[in-house]
Design an enzyme around this catalytic site. Structure first.
Site, mmCIF file in Angstrom:
data_model
loop_
_atom_site.group_PDB
_atom_site.id
_atom_site.type_symbol
_atom_site.label_atom_id
_atom_site.label_comp_id
_atom_site.label_asym_id
_atom_site.label_seq_id
_atom_site.Cartn_x
_atom_site.Cartn_y
_atom_site.Cartn_z
ATOM 1 N N ASP A 1 11.716 -1.934 2.896
ATOM 2 C CA ASP A 1 11.006 -0.786 2.555
ATOM 3 C C ASP A 1 11.008 -0.470 4.618
ATOM 4 O O ASP A 1 11.652 -1.138 5.392
ATOM 5 C CB ASP A 1 9.307 -0.894 2.803
ATOM 6 C CG ASP A 1 8.855 -2.722 3.353
ATOM 7 O OD1 ASP A 1 8.824 -2.886 3.829
ATOM 8 O OD2 ASP A 1 8.081 -2.864 3.101
ATOM 9 N N ASN B 1 -3.702 -5.228 -1.361
ATOM 10 C CA ASN B 1 -3.932 -4.697 -2.886
ATOM 11 C C ASN B 1 -3.240 -5.279 -3.490
ATOM 12 O O ASN B 1 -2.926 -5.128 -4.591
ATOM 13 C CB ASN B 1 -4.126 -2.846 -1.910
ATOM 14 C CG ASN B 1 -2.874 -3.169 -1.539
ATOM 15 O OD1 ASN B 1 -1.238 -3.595 -1.305
ATOM 16 N ND2 ASN B 1 -2.368 -1.428 -1.061
ATOM 17 N N HIS C 1 0.083 -4.871 -2.674
ATOM 18 C CA HIS C 1 1.452 -4.325 -2.947
ATOM 19 C C HIS C 1 2.229 -5.186 -2.767
ATOM 20 O O HIS C 1 2.226 -5.883 -2.312
ATOM 21 C CB HIS C 1 1.151 -3.361 -2.019
ATOM 22 C CG HIS C 1 1.334 -3.476 -0.627
ATOM 23 N ND1 HIS C 1 1.130 -2.294 -0.182
ATOM 24 C CD2 HIS C 1 2.541 -4.710 0.036
ATOM 25 C CE1 HIS C 1 1.411 -3.040 1.546
ATOM 26 N NE2 HIS C 1 1.724 -4.364 1.326
ATOM 27 N N GLU D 1 2.748 0.715 -4.326
ATOM 28 C CA GLU D 1 1.256 0.300 -4.640
ATOM 29 C C GLU D 1 1.115 0.452 -6.075
ATOM 30 O O GLU D 1 1.273 0.226 -6.578
ATOM 31 C CB GLU D 1 0.782 1.243 -3.581
ATOM 32 C CG GLU D 1 1.343 2.016 -2.338
ATOM 33 C CD GLU D 1 0.744 1.012 -1.035
ATOM 34 O OE1 GLU D 1 0.483 0.124 -1.392
ATOM 35 O OE2 GLU D 1 0.431 1.216 0.209
HETATM 36 C C1 F6R Z 1 6.816 -5.602 4.632
HETATM 37 C C2 F6R Z 1 6.501 -5.375 3.298
HETATM 38 C C3 F6R Z 1 5.135 -6.035 3.375
HETATM 39 C C4 F6R Z 1 4.063 -6.836 3.218
HETATM 40 C C5 F6R Z 1 2.530 -7.211 3.127
HETATM 41 C C6 F6R Z 1 2.125 -7.981 3.495
HETATM 42 O O1 F6R Z 1 8.724 -5.613 4.194
HETATM 43 O O2 F6R Z 1 6.819 -4.907 2.438
HETATM 44 O O3 F6R Z 1 5.210 -5.484 1.392
HETATM 45 O O4 F6R Z 1 4.675 -7.816 2.452
HETATM 46 O O5 F6R Z 1 1.994 -5.915 3.250
HETATM 47 O O6 F6R Z 1 2.304 -8.534 5.203
HETATM 48 P P1 F6R Z 1 1.642 -9.464 6.251
HETATM 49 O O7 F6R Z 1 2.771 -10.388 5.448
HETATM 50 O O8 F6R Z 1 1.648 -9.489 7.224
HETATM 51 O O9 F6R Z 1 0.700 -10.410 5.573
#
Ligand code: F6R
Length: 246
Positions: free
Chosen positions: A67, A136, A138, A143
């Site tokens: 992403d 959340n 995701h 989302e």
């Molecule tokens: C990043 C991604 C996001 C993160 C998620 C957790 O490439 O796809 O979905 O994996 O937001 O982020 P952290 O690890 O920073 O808590």
């Protein structure tokens, strides 16, 4: 789905690195999709150090981006691309031809999605997808309310993601849209690992493991994947009773 709980972040990270290495040893030309973010940071540090020390060959692998923040250039330090470049691609000395990332600055984002879908299907699908979990629920930028049968797409980011996402940037950013692989990529990947660390993830992990499977909490769909692992440290597993400790 398997759930493994490790005593701390360090042990979790070592075990996640082991899984990636196992995948590449079994299939040297594996297609890997690895998340950016804080959680896998130590996994990548461990992985790249072991690759050097043990001579693990990643030169036949393909890496596809999960992403990216729309409108954020690849060389911005908060971008997912920059993170992966710094923590994985450069330490593993990968060649440019092995790496396929979204260009979130492209004027035609639909075309970026189509290109990524074609690359992945042309390579025969993703062998290992390593994902984190948002506050959340995701996955990537799928989302709450994401479509289960979606491939790469552009989405409006949830308010939680907009707010939490600021942590990756030095300056205040306008984070409104994301470009991401879809839940169908996740469900079609041959292996999925979801990792979470720390108490701040404990509540969403409880929903993910004990709540109903629903795209309102996209991470719950990992439970329906035939070859998925949810790898947690004790702090993230805190509110879930009855899990086996690894
Ligand atoms: C990043 C991604 C996001 C993160 C998620 C957790 O490439 O796809 O979905 O994996 O937001 O982020 P952290 O690890 O920073 O808590």
């Amino acid at each position: 789905m398997k759930v493994n709980v490790y005593p701390d972040y360090e042990t979790l990270s070592q075990n996640v690195a082991d899984e990636i290495i196992r995948c590449v040893r079994n299939k040297p030309d594996a297609v890997l999709c690895l998340a950016a973010g804080d959680t896998p940071r130590l996994t990548y540090e461990t992985l790249t150090a072991r690759a050097t020390k043990e001579g693990i060959d990643f030169s036949h692998c393909t890496f596809v981006g999960l992403d990216e923040w729309v409108g954020v250039p690849l060389d911005n330090e908060g971008s997912c691309s920059w993170f992966l470049q710094r923590h994985i691609f450069t330490p593993l000395s990968l060649s440019r031809s092995q790496i396929h990332l979204f260009d979130a600055m492209a004027s035609d984002l639909e075309n970026e999605c189509n290109k990524m879908n074609e690359i992945i299907s042309g390579k025969g699908g993703i062998d290992l997808m390593l994902v984190g979990i948002g506050m959340n629920g995701h996955i990537g930028f799928n989302e709450p309310g994401a479509l289960i049968d979606s491939y790469a797409h552009v989405i409006d980011l949830d308010n939680t993601t907009r707010t939490v996402g600021q942590k990756y940037f030095r300056q205040q950013m306008s984070l409104t849209r994301g470009i991401t692989l879809g839940l169908k990529h996740l469900m079609e990947a041959r292996q999925v690992i979801l990792i979470a660390s720390g108490e701040r993830k404990a509540e969403i992990i409880k929903h993910t493991l004990r709540g109903p499977v629903t795209t309102k909490v996209p991470a719950t769909v990992v439970r329906n994947h035939p070859n998925s692992m949810i790898m947690l440290d004790e702090a993230a597993a805190r509110w879930v009773k009855g899990l086996t400790r690894g």
